[in-house]
Write a protein that holds these residues in place. Structure first.
Motif, PDB file in Angstrom:
ATOM      1  N   GLN A 247     -14.234  57.680 -26.106  1.00 18.42           N
ATOM      2  CA  GLN A 247     -15.094  57.189 -26.149  1.00 18.42           C
ATOM      3  C   GLN A 247     -16.348  57.994 -26.204  1.00 18.42           C
ATOM      4  O   GLN A 247     -17.166  57.516 -26.739  1.00 18.42           O
ATOM      5  CB  GLN A 247     -15.313  56.660 -24.483  1.00 18.42           C
ATOM      6  CG  GLN A 247     -16.457  56.310 -23.884  1.00 18.42           C
ATOM      7  CD  GLN A 247     -15.745  54.977 -22.657  1.00 18.42           C
ATOM      8  OE1 GLN A 247     -14.453  55.346 -22.191  1.00 18.42           O
ATOM      9  NE2 GLN A 247     -16.165  54.435 -22.002  1.00 18.42           N
TER      10      GLN A 247
ATOM     11  N   ASP B 146     -10.857  54.096 -28.262  1.00 19.01           N
ATOM     12  CA  ASP B 146     -11.992  53.814 -26.717  1.00 19.01           C
ATOM     13  C   ASP B 146     -13.134  53.340 -26.944  1.00 19.01           C
ATOM     14  O   ASP B 146     -13.663  54.686 -26.573  1.00 19.01           O
ATOM     15  CB  ASP B 146     -11.609  54.933 -26.132  1.00 19.01           C
ATOM     16  CG  ASP B 146     -12.001  54.786 -24.262  1.00 19.01           C
ATOM     17  OD1 ASP B 146     -11.921  53.180 -24.340  1.00 19.01           O
ATOM     18  OD2 ASP B 146     -11.678  55.486 -23.373  1.00 19.01           O
ATOM     19  N   GLU B 147     -13.331  52.229 -26.912  1.00 14.23           N
ATOM     20  CA  GLU B 147     -14.929  52.183 -27.270  1.00 14.23           C
ATOM     21  C   GLU B 147     -15.615  53.114 -28.227  1.00 14.23           C
ATOM     22  O   GLU B 147     -16.872  53.331 -28.060  1.00 14.23           O
ATOM     23  CB  GLU B 147     -15.712  51.999 -25.944  1.00 14.23           C
ATOM     24  CG  GLU B 147     -15.176  51.744 -24.605  1.00 14.23           C
ATOM     25  CD  GLU B 147     -15.638  50.833 -23.229  1.00 14.23           C
ATOM     26  OE1 GLU B 147     -16.763  50.687 -24.176  1.00 14.23           O
ATOM     27  OE2 GLU B 147     -15.168  50.767 -22.368  1.00 14.23           O
TER      28      GLU B 147
ATOM     29  N   SER C 221      -9.019  52.441 -20.385  1.00 12.82           N
ATOM     30  CA  SER C 221      -8.917  53.461 -20.994  1.00 12.82           C
ATOM     31  C   SER C 221      -7.608  54.929 -20.037  1.00 12.82           C
ATOM     32  O   SER C 221      -6.768  55.018 -20.869  1.00 12.82           O
ATOM     33  CB  SER C 221      -9.952  54.729 -19.911  1.00 12.82           C
ATOM     34  OG  SER C 221     -11.733  53.810 -21.128  1.00 12.82           O
TER      35      SER C 221
HETATM   36 MG   LIG Z   1     -12.633  53.404 -20.288  1.00 16.13          MG
END
Ligand SMILES: [Mg+2]
Ligand SMILES: Nc1ncnc2c1ncn2[C@@H]1O[C@H](COP(=O)(O)OP(=O)(O)OP(=O)(O)O)[C@@H](O)[C@H]1O
Lengths: 384, 280
Positions: free
Chosen positions: A104, A180-181, A65
């Motif tokens: 995320q 991010d994810e 991240s």
């Molecule tokens: Mg992360």
């Protein structure tokens, strides 16, 4: 001679596979981010080419991240440079970078409707209202959320929110999209489906993606290339196949997929073969590799590349070992056999369940004597 | 065992609440006392409320107090919000810890000290620049802003920390310049905290006696100052009526602030629960 030059300089569809003479879209050099003396991202170099879907893979807290946030402009750099499309990003604030990020947590604006969320980015560019309307409509169609445009994020399911977040990041048609994810909050089935959707969307819009994930299956499915990260550094960068079939270290071999790893010594090093004496017996590899005779080395074997047969006769010769089934993990389509060798080592072997076990007994069962073997090309030699 | 202990706790709670509220209830009841002498009950009546409404002195004190409270609340909210934003959103600037400490110090500073120091400052300023001249409305307002600001800043700071920075980053990522991020994302999300901060500053100003007494001048009586000066010559039933009205006003302000904060908390909690449920 001239012909050859033009050939290598031509813009190819997959510039990341043959990087000579290609201009990368993103150029990262010596990137470092420290939190109180300790480096979360440690001297990273990376080139990413236009049209790539690059996956960052690694355990929790390895700096994925942080790297993404540096690209987006939310973190200051301790050292190094980031160049996007030829422009040094050092003095470019987040709101002027040609990147968009999908967070995320999605980070949808709770006080705005789906439509307003998506339009927000375009409004900042002072785009005419009618054009904004068209673009929003188009992207809503792409993510199949036309009927939800008036809703607030709170009134959406996890999967729908994720698509809104993706749409919001995509609608600005950034040069580089950072995710991010993106799929972390979805259940497994929805995730599989969305993975393909994501790849499809990327195909359609032709934006370059960097995707952070700690799900290796996701990375293998999506990526044109991927990087395996550990403690702020890249362990290996390559295509999914390269990483899986040619890991450069025990860490990578073990992190991506599973691997049986044994220590050994090189006994013979020919131009077209290598012989290694390991803890479990002799391993013969039918291709050359630059290793020194008598050096310490590790052999890694993927469980699915090992054959297993029931047999009373002890095995002999290289790439063959006998043992006893210690445990079985039944996974439906495949089974994992834990084979105990006379030396005490346990080798994991997976085999497809090609026949249906009648009378509830399997072809190979607990405490069966088995022989395991593998092709001369299957064993991977690792020097670190 | 457990139930007995909880009964004990319940009794203590009731005693504690009684300790707080019986005096106030007494005050309210006695404000409806018909008798001229406070301790003597003379039957129910609203005559003291009438007396109150006819008193010019009371009306001008009410007007002054409300005017100060309103300006104070507005200025303190603006300045306190800026201070809160600086503390939470400007990263780790030099002297941040010191600034944070200085910001909350007025919360624990004895009021007489705050009042005295402000008085000294006003006198010094007046000698140096001839401003603020006669003490009264201006000086009380400035004094109130200095301490209400700290309460607002703390409220805003807590809310900002609770909100996290991700949404603001997302807005910046989508191309919003810092000022746009503030107006389009941060402030709308802060609204409940802004309103409750404003109400808090409003009541603090309405309540204050000590600091106002220090920095006021001749003729500028706020409500608390008026009440206090009148009861110095003995209890008076019309003051009971006035106090009752103040209690009502403060209770309304505090309730609105509490409801707003409670709603926000509940919304946050629901969001978190929902997010958690979707994770599994
Ligand atoms: Mg992360
Ligand atoms: N603001 C910060 N201050 C101090 N340390 C931080 C900060 N942000 C991140 N770190 C640390 O830096 C490291 C890398 O964090 P990062 O968020 O990049 O990890 P990650 O790879 O994304 O992990 P995950 O898969 O859990 O999301 C972590 O050890 C984290 O504790």
């Amino acid at each position: 001679m001239g012909a050859k030059l033009t050939e290598t300089n031509a813009v190819s569809d997959t510039p990341w596979l043959n990087q000579d003479g290609q201009q990368p879209l993103v150029k990262i050099k010596g990137l470092t981010k420290k939190y109180g003396g300790w480096a979360a991202v440690d001297n990273i170099d990376l080139d990413i080419y236009e049209g790539e879907l690059f996956c960052l893979l690694g355990g929790s807290g390895c700096g994925k991240s942080t790297l993404l946030r540096m690209l987006a402009g939310f973190e200051t750099l301790n050292s190094g440079t980031i160049t996007i499309d030829g422009v040094d990003m050092a003095d470019v604030p987040a709101y002027e970078r040609p990147t968009n990020m999908m967070f995320q947590s999605y980070a949808l604006f709770p006080h705005m409707s789906v439509e307003k969320n998506i339009a927000f980015g375009l409004q900042q560019d002072r785009m005419p209202k009618s054009e904004i309307g068209d673009r929003v409509h188009e992207i809503l169609k792409l993510v199949e959320l036309e009927n939800f445009k008036k809703r607030k994020p709170k009134q959406l399911s996890g999967g729908q929110r994720q698509r809104v977040a993706l749409a919001r990041a995509l609608v600005k048609e950034p040069k580089l999209l950072l995710l991010d994810e993106p799929l972390a909050a979805l259940d497994k089935k929805l995730r599989k489906q969305t993975q393909f959707e994501l790849a499809n969307i990327q195909d359609q819009v032709g934006v370059t993606f960097i995707v952070v994930t700690h799900d290796q299956e996701e990375a293998m499915t999506l990526a044109t290339r991927m990087a395996v990260m550990d403690a702020g550094r890249f362990k290996q960068v390559g295509t999914p196949t390269e990483i899986y079939e040619f890991p450069n270290s025990r860490f990578v071999a073990d992190f991506i997929g599973s691997a049986n790893i044994f220590e050994g010594r090189v006994t013979e090093n020919g131009a077209d073969h290598v012989r290694v004496k390991t803890e479990i017996g002799e391993v013969f590899i039918d291709h050359g590799q630059s290793v020194n005779v008598d050096s310490k080395i590790w052999v890694a074997l993927r469980p699915e590349k090992i054959h297993i047969v029931k047999s009373q006769d002890p095995a002999s010769g290289p790439n063959q070992v006998s043992g006893e089934v210690d445990d079985i993990g039944y996974l439906g389509e495949t089974s994992i056999y834990k084979v105990k060798l006379p030396s005490g080592h346990i080798v994991d072997v997976t085999a497809p369940n090609q026949t249906r076990p009648m009378n509830r007994t399997h072809r190979i069962t607990w405490e069966d004597k088995v022989n395991i073997s593998w092709e001369p090309s299957s064993a991977m030699l690792l020097t670190s | 065992m457990y139930s007995r202990r909880s009964r004990f706790l319940t009794i203590m709670l009731i005693l504690g609440l009684a300790f707080f509220y019986i005096p106030m209830i007494m005050l309210v009841i006695y404000s409806f006392n018909d008798s001229k002498l406070v301790p003597v009950w003379g039957g129910w009546s609203v005559r003291w409320y009438q007396v109150l409404f006819e008193s010019e002195e009371v009306w001008s004190a009410v007007a002054l107090s409300l005017k100060i409270a309103f300006i104070n609340a507005t200025c303190a909210t603006i300045l306190g919000t800026m201070a809160g934003l600086a503390m939470v959103r400007f990263g780790r600037f030099r002297g941040r810890t010191l600034f944070g400490g200085l910001l909350v110090a007025p919360l624990v500073m004895p009021e007489v000290i705050t009042g005295l120091s402000l008085l000294v400052m006003f006198i010094a300023l007046n000698q140096l620049f001839g401003w603020p001249g006669e003490r009264g409305f201006t000086t009380i307002t400035i004094a109130h802003i200095t301490f209400s600001l700290a309460y607002v800043a703390v409220t805003i700071q807590a809310r900002l920390t609770g909100m996290g920075e991700t949404l603001e980053e997302a807005a910046a990522d989508l191309g919003a310049k810092p000022f746009k991020v503030l107006t389009a994302i941060t402030l709308p999300r802060l609204t409940p905290a802004l309103v409750s901060g404003w109400l808090l500053a409003f009541t603090l100003s309405l309540d204050d006696l000590v600091i106002a007494s220090f920095v006021t001048g001749p003729g500028a009586n706020t409500l608390p100052i008026l009440i206090f000066s009148r009861i110095r010559t003995g209890l008076r039933p019309d003051i009971n009526a006035l106090a009752t009205i103040i209690i009502l006003a403060v209770a309304i302000c505090i309730s609105i602030a509490a409801i707003l904060m409670f709603r926000q908390q509940r919304a946050d909690m629901l969001d978190q629960q929902m997010a958690a449920r979707e994770d599994t």
